[in-house]
Design an enzyme around this catalytic site. Structure first.
Site, PDB file in Angstrom:
ATOM      1  N   GLU A   1      33.116   7.511  -7.345  1.00 56.28           N
ATOM      2  CA  GLU A   1      32.251   6.700  -8.211  1.00 56.28           C
ATOM      3  C   GLU A   1      31.892   7.469  -9.482  1.00 56.28           C
ATOM      4  OE1 GLU A   1      29.943   3.528  -5.374  1.00 56.28           O
ATOM      5  OE2 GLU A   1      28.929   5.425  -5.752  1.00 56.28           O
TER       6      GLU A   1
ATOM      7  N   ASP B   1      28.964   3.620  -9.943  1.00 57.42           N
ATOM      8  CA  ASP B   1      28.679   2.585  -8.961  1.00 57.42           C
ATOM      9  C   ASP B   1      28.474   1.245  -9.671  1.00 57.42           C
ATOM     10  OD1 ASP B   1      27.411   1.766  -6.173  1.00 57.42           O
ATOM     11  OD2 ASP B   1      25.992   1.137  -7.714  1.00 57.42           O
TER      12      ASP B   1
END
Lengths: 236, 236
Positions: A118, A46
């Site tokens: 992610e 992320d």
């Protein structure tokens, strides 16, 4: 004799071959499957994804303010958008899920797909360094960023959905909280967003009711646009 | 004859010399001073800072969950923490501020300092590439991360402040909204946090009332710990 690499097709689709395949394996492991799951890698992924998309938007839109860049980035990295990319990579085929998640279609669930994407990006950063992660993110996002209509993308999903419905003389969507799990600040809200007249609905999870509603609105809008590409709709 | 580089001392303190000094100049320019200000660079810097701190925490705390890592990162990248680093770098001395901000002590304001530090990090990334940014962030954060007490850091500031006050038999702090500026989603709240019995208070700005209260609580707690390192306090 050819050796089959783990998730060989996925690594080809990503354009990146892992030096340490155990990192990829972990990135594809949901917490329902094993204690060595992908959530820590998702945290790292992320981070690098947000940084790289920020830099790309900075260069692509020199006229945009920080606020506009920030709204635009939110559009590209939100669950819904990431789940679409994950689906294109057929990432769901490689996920290790627990039995419950498997039975309930976890390998198609947007939250699981987005999180795994992610995690894979985080694993690439840790495995191959910054340039490897940058190349993969560029490959996945550059065309989307080049083709986006920034004004549409910066509108929040609830506003866009409302405008779409009003342009077709339909009533406002209905939002309902279906479930509320966990305790603050780790609470998860599951909400639905329904267009009653077209009998279409979406569901989404979020860490706040507002975030979940945004996700659900975006997802319903996507369905509606697919179903009714023009101005004409069929009330049911 | 020696040529004086722009903000030479700052560049030495950062351990990074810019190839394009205009990027550093822009990173040090507040929006009150010029239309070529630092907010877009701040957006980029916030991204790379979050990514790099995420990676450092991932390696330093292999036992921590994603949620813990996330709370821990929030501790290191929050306004208050960044403003302290900026102050150590004497970054305020190099800021270009508009007249109003200059008069009201803008070069000491935590929000302006924190934003400028992020902008400088963004400028380093754009100017020197990822490894340059990573080296500078590592130098600024590695020792802090190595020395942190994670349990303290992961508690939110309001909780930590409350615990500190309760351990000294003092009443709960008082939070007041002093000002509310701008319009959603660009609203800024200025709040104060007061410990009435010790006659000590702090102020902070945030994009939500809650965020501003957290900042203010953290700032007051820091003052209190400096003033009263032990358990004994003097009511005023």
């Amino acid at each position: 004799m050819s050796v089959v690499l783990p998730a060989e097709r996925l690594q080809k689709a990503l354009g990146y071959i892992f030096s340490e395949p155990r990192l990829l394996k972990q990135a594809l492991t949901h917490r329902s499957h094993s204690s060595t799951h992908n959530e820590r890698l998702e945290f790292v992924g992320d981070g690098i994804l947000n940084a790289l998309v920020a830099r790309r938007l900075y260069h692509t839109f020199p006229q945009f303010s920080e606020g506009d860049l920030s709204r635009l980035r939110a559009h590209f990295v939100r669950q819904d958008s990431l789940a679409i990319i994950a689906t294109e990579l057929q990432l769901g085929d490689y996920l290790s899920l627990g039995e419950g998640e498997l039975k309930s279609g976890g390998h198609r669930r947007p939250s699981i797909l987005a999180d795994a994407l992610e995690a894979v990006l985080g694993a690439i950063w840790l495995d191959g360094g910054f340039e490897s992660a940058a190349t993969v993110v560029e490959q996945l996002f550059a065309a989307r960023i080049a083709e986006v209509n920034p004004e549409d993308a910066m509108k929040d999903a609830k506003t866009s959905l409302q405008e779409w419905l009003q342009a077709r003389k339909l009533s406002l969507p209905q939002y309902d909280v279906l479930r509320q799990m966990g305790e603050s600040p780790d609470q998860i809200f599951e909400v639905s967003c329904t267009c009653v007249e077209l009998k279409m609905a979406s569901k989404a999870e979020g860490t706040s009711r507002r975030a979940a509603e945004q996700e659900a609105a975006g997802s319903l809008l996507k369905q509606l646009r697919l179903q009714y590409p023009g101005k004409k709709v069929v009330k049911k």
